[in-house]
Design a protein around this motif. Structure first.
Motif, PDB file in Angstrom:
ATOM      1  N   ALA A 183       0.823  -1.217   0.000  1.00  0.00           N
ATOM      2  CA  ALA A 183       0.000   0.000   0.000  1.00  0.00           C
ATOM      3  C   ALA A 183       0.855   1.264   0.000  1.00  0.00           C
ATOM      4  O   ALA A 183       0.555   2.234   0.692  1.00  0.00           O
ATOM      5  CB  ALA A 183      -0.953   0.004   1.196  1.00  0.00           C
ATOM      6  N   THR A 184       1.897   1.285  -0.803  1.00  0.00           N
ATOM      7  CA  THR A 184       2.827   2.422  -0.785  1.00  0.00           C
ATOM      8  C   THR A 184       2.167   3.715  -1.226  1.00  0.00           C
ATOM      9  O   THR A 184       2.463   4.795  -0.693  1.00  0.00           O
ATOM     10  CB  THR A 184       4.048   2.126  -1.675  1.00  0.00           C
ATOM     11  N   ARG A 185       1.247   3.648  -2.201  1.00  0.00           N
ATOM     12  CA  ARG A 185       0.613   4.878  -2.687  1.00  0.00           C
ATOM     13  C   ARG A 185      -0.388   5.451  -1.693  1.00  0.00           C
ATOM     14  O   ARG A 185      -0.816   6.603  -1.805  1.00  0.00           O
ATOM     15  CB  ARG A 185      -0.056   4.630  -4.038  1.00  0.00           C
ATOM     16  N   MET A 186      -0.782   4.639  -0.702  1.00  0.00           N
ATOM     17  CA  MET A 186      -1.673   5.117   0.345  1.00  0.00           C
ATOM     18  C   MET A 186      -0.901   5.495   1.602  1.00  0.00           C
ATOM     19  O   MET A 186      -1.475   5.893   2.611  1.00  0.00           O
ATOM     20  CB  MET A 186      -2.727   4.039   0.657  1.00  0.00           C
ATOM     21  N   GLY A 187       0.420   5.349   1.531  1.00  0.00           N
ATOM     22  CA  GLY A 187       1.250   5.677   2.684  1.00  0.00           C
ATOM     23  C   GLY A 187       1.491   4.512   3.625  1.00  0.00           C
ATOM     24  O   GLY A 187       1.929   4.703   4.760  1.00  0.00           O
ATOM     25  N   GLY A 188       1.203   3.294   3.162  1.00  0.00           N
ATOM     26  CA  GLY A 188       1.426   2.103   3.979  1.00  0.00           C
ATOM     27  C   GLY A 188       0.187   1.709   4.765  1.00  0.00           C
ATOM     28  O   GLY A 188      -0.850   2.371   4.726  1.00  0.00           O
ATOM     29  N   GLY A 189       0.286   0.609   5.495  1.00  0.00           N
ATOM     30  CA  GLY A 189      -0.835   0.118   6.294  1.00  0.00           C
ATOM     31  C   GLY A 189      -1.773  -0.750   5.480  1.00  0.00           C
ATOM     32  O   GLY A 189      -1.502  -1.115   4.338  1.00  0.00           O
ATOM     33  N   ASP A 190      -2.903  -1.082   6.084  1.00  0.00           N
ATOM     34  CA  ASP A 190      -3.894  -1.948   5.450  1.00  0.00           C
ATOM     35  C   ASP A 190      -4.990  -1.094   4.830  1.00  0.00           C
ATOM     36  O   ASP A 190      -5.821  -0.514   5.532  1.00  0.00           O
ATOM     37  CB  ASP A 190      -4.502  -2.908   6.478  1.00  0.00           C
ATOM     38  N   LYS A 191      -5.015  -1.024   3.498  1.00  0.00           N
ATOM     39  CA  LYS A 191      -6.042  -0.228   2.822  1.00  0.00           C
ATOM     40  C   LYS A 191      -7.440  -0.720   3.160  1.00  0.00           C
ATOM     41  O   LYS A 191      -8.386   0.067   3.221  1.00  0.00           O
ATOM     42  CB  LYS A 191      -5.826  -0.265   1.308  1.00  0.00           C
ATOM     43  N   GLY A 192      -7.560  -2.022   3.368  1.00  0.00           N
ATOM     44  CA  GLY A 192      -8.871  -2.580   3.668  1.00  0.00           C
ATOM     45  C   GLY A 192      -9.469  -2.089   4.970  1.00  0.00           C
ATOM     46  O   GLY A 192     -10.665  -2.236   5.199  1.00  0.00           O
ATOM     47  N   ARG A 193      -8.650  -1.494   5.826  1.00  0.00           N
ATOM     48  CA  ARG A 193      -9.142  -0.980   7.107  1.00  0.00           C
ATOM     49  C   ARG A 193      -9.691   0.439   6.993  1.00  0.00           C
ATOM     50  O   ARG A 193     -10.220   0.982   7.965  1.00  0.00           O
ATOM     51  CB  ARG A 193      -8.003  -0.999   8.136  1.00  0.00           C
ATOM     52  N   LEU A 194      -9.566   1.063   5.839  1.00  0.00           N
ATOM     53  CA  LEU A 194     -10.069   2.416   5.674  1.00  0.00           C
ATOM     54  C   LEU A 194     -11.599   2.418   5.682  1.00  0.00           C
ATOM     55  O   LEU A 194     -12.246   1.471   5.252  1.00  0.00           O
ATOM     56  CB  LEU A 194      -9.551   3.006   4.357  1.00  0.00           C
ATOM     57  N   SER A 195     -12.165   3.496   6.186  1.00  0.00           N
ATOM     58  CA  SER A 195     -13.620   3.600   6.340  1.00  0.00           C
ATOM     59  C   SER A 195     -14.295   3.972   5.031  1.00  0.00           C
ATOM     60  O   SER A 195     -13.820   4.840   4.294  1.00  0.00           O
ATOM     61  CB  SER A 195     -13.938   4.645   7.410  1.00  0.00           C
ATOM     62  N   LEU A 196     -15.420   3.312   4.762  1.00  0.00           N
ATOM     63  CA  LEU A 196     -16.205   3.585   3.563  1.00  0.00           C
ATOM     64  C   LEU A 196     -17.670   3.297   3.864  1.00  0.00           C
ATOM     65  O   LEU A 196     -18.051   2.147   4.098  1.00  0.00           O
ATOM     66  CB  LEU A 196     -15.729   2.713   2.396  1.00  0.00           C
ATOM     67  N   GLY A 197     -18.479   4.339   3.899  1.00  0.00           N
ATOM     68  CA  GLY A 197     -19.911   4.152   4.098  1.00  0.00           C
ATOM     69  C   GLY A 197     -20.277   3.457   5.393  1.00  0.00           C
ATOM     70  O   GLY A 197     -21.194   2.630   5.415  1.00  0.00           O
ATOM     71  N   GLY A 198     -19.583   3.770   6.464  1.00  0.00           N
ATOM     72  CA  GLY A 198     -19.903   3.196   7.767  1.00  0.00           C
ATOM     73  C   GLY A 198     -19.294   1.829   8.038  1.00  0.00           C
ATOM     74  O   GLY A 198     -19.505   1.260   9.110  1.00  0.00           O
ATOM     75  N   LYS A 199     -18.568   1.286   7.071  1.00  0.00           N
ATOM     76  CA  LYS A 199     -17.856   0.025   7.243  1.00  0.00           C
ATOM     77  C   LYS A 199     -16.424   0.220   6.772  1.00  0.00           C
ATOM     78  O   LYS A 199     -16.087   1.246   6.183  1.00  0.00           O
ATOM     79  CB  LYS A 199     -18.489  -1.100   6.404  1.00  0.00           C
ATOM     80  N   THR A 200     -15.593  -0.785   6.992  1.00  0.00           N
ATOM     81  CA  THR A 200     -14.277  -0.762   6.362  1.00  0.00           C
ATOM     82  C   THR A 200     -14.400  -1.293   4.933  1.00  0.00           C
ATOM     83  O   THR A 200     -15.358  -2.007   4.595  1.00  0.00           O
ATOM     84  CB  THR A 200     -13.257  -1.607   7.126  1.00  0.00           C
ATOM     85  N   ILE A 201     -13.425  -0.933   4.104  1.00  0.00           N
ATOM     86  CA  ILE A 201     -13.406  -1.491   2.747  1.00  0.00           C
ATOM     87  C   ILE A 201     -13.379  -3.013   2.812  1.00  0.00           C
ATOM     88  O   ILE A 201     -14.065  -3.704   2.039  1.00  0.00           O
ATOM     89  CB  ILE A 201     -12.205  -0.944   1.963  1.00  0.00           C
ATOM     90  N   LEU A 202     -12.603  -3.563   3.733  1.00  0.00           N
ATOM     91  CA  LEU A 202     -12.507  -5.019   3.869  1.00  0.00           C
ATOM     92  C   LEU A 202     -13.859  -5.634   4.195  1.00  0.00           C
ATOM     93  O   LEU A 202     -14.209  -6.699   3.671  1.00  0.00           O
ATOM     94  CB  LEU A 202     -11.480  -5.366   4.937  1.00  0.00           C
ATOM     95  N   GLN A 203     -14.644  -4.982   5.034  1.00  0.00           N
ATOM     96  CA  GLN A 203     -15.976  -5.511   5.345  1.00  0.00           C
ATOM     97  C   GLN A 203     -16.870  -5.537   4.104  1.00  0.00           C
ATOM     98  O   GLN A 203     -17.667  -6.459   3.927  1.00  0.00           O
ATOM     99  CB  GLN A 203     -16.622  -4.670   6.452  1.00  0.00           C
ATOM    100  N   HIS A 204     -16.741  -4.528   3.255  1.00  0.00           N
ATOM    101  CA  HIS A 204     -17.487  -4.535   1.999  1.00  0.00           C
ATOM    102  C   HIS A 204     -17.071  -5.723   1.131  1.00  0.00           C
ATOM    103  O   HIS A 204     -17.917  -6.391   0.525  1.00  0.00           O
ATOM    104  CB  HIS A 204     -17.245  -3.234   1.233  1.00  0.00           C
TER     105      HIS A 204
END
Length: 206
Positions: free
Chosen positions: A14-35
């Motif tokens: 996830a270098t273009r996002m600055g590292g970490g787990d992109k799936g943990r980012l919030s989207l519409g009240g859930k994480t992307i991973l939950q979607h």
């Protein structure tokens, strides 16, 4: 063939996002991973996540965490191989992969991949998407992969192969085509700007 298992590919850096787990980012009240889980889980016989580093950070999602078996972050095919090794232990014939940063992929992904692989030498197919009447672009992190070819894939990776379509073309992979209506169903969140767009698509912001 038995219903395939599902593997969510989250092994990148996830270098273009600055590292970490992109799936943990919030989207519409859930994480992307939950979607992603919500879309893939109903389509498969079981689900795991391919991720490197400390697996404890995924304890809350209650599914197996399988790391790459090859070092050096060799790309999505390493995650596919890890998934195939896990599936072999479960006695499965195949897996379907989905990227952890792609929250809008089709809810009929698995049946369409299975249809695309019919008649081929192996249950192997990639998804593709594009505008109506336009060019279709293959989506190399969304595919149906046969356990029977895991040794072949391991050898290819150990010999330096990194490009997904080179390997899938070698084995006559089918193609499941998804014509986009409005948004690209395989839109993925790589950058902060992508996250803003995903939130707009989800109706979270205007």
């Amino acid at each position: 063939m038995k219903q395939p298992l599902g593997v969510i590919l989250a092994g990148g850096k996830a270098t273009r996002m600055g590292g970490g787990d992109k799936g943990r980012l919030s989207l519409g009240g859930k994480t992307i991973l939950q979607h992603v889980i919500g879309r893939l889980e109903p389509q498969v016989a079981g689900l795991a996540i391919n991720a490197n580093g400390d697996p404890a950070r995924f304890e809350d999602i209650d599914m197996p965490v399988i790391p790459d078996s090859l070092t050096g972050f060799p790309g999505p095919l390493a995650g596919v191989l890890a998934g195939l090794d896990w599936a072999a232990e479960q006695g499965a014939d195949a897996i379907v992969t989905a990227a952890a940063d792609t929250p809008f992929f089709p809810c009929d992904l698995v049946p369409q991949l299975l249809l695309a692989a019919e008649g081929g030498p192996h249950p192997l197919a990639l998804a593709a998407s594009g505008e109506p009447g336009g060019k279709l672009w293959r989506q190399p992190t969304f595919g149906l992969w046969p356990v029977a070819l895991r040794s072949d894939l391991r050898a290819a990776l150990e010999n330096g192969l990194r490009k997904v379509v080179i390997w899938t073309d070698k084995h006559d992979a089918g193609q499941a085509s998804f014509v986009q209506s409005g948004i690209d169903p395989f839109f993925n969140v790589n950058t902060p700007e992508d996250l803003t767009e995903a939130r707009r698509i989800a109706g979270e912001i205007e």
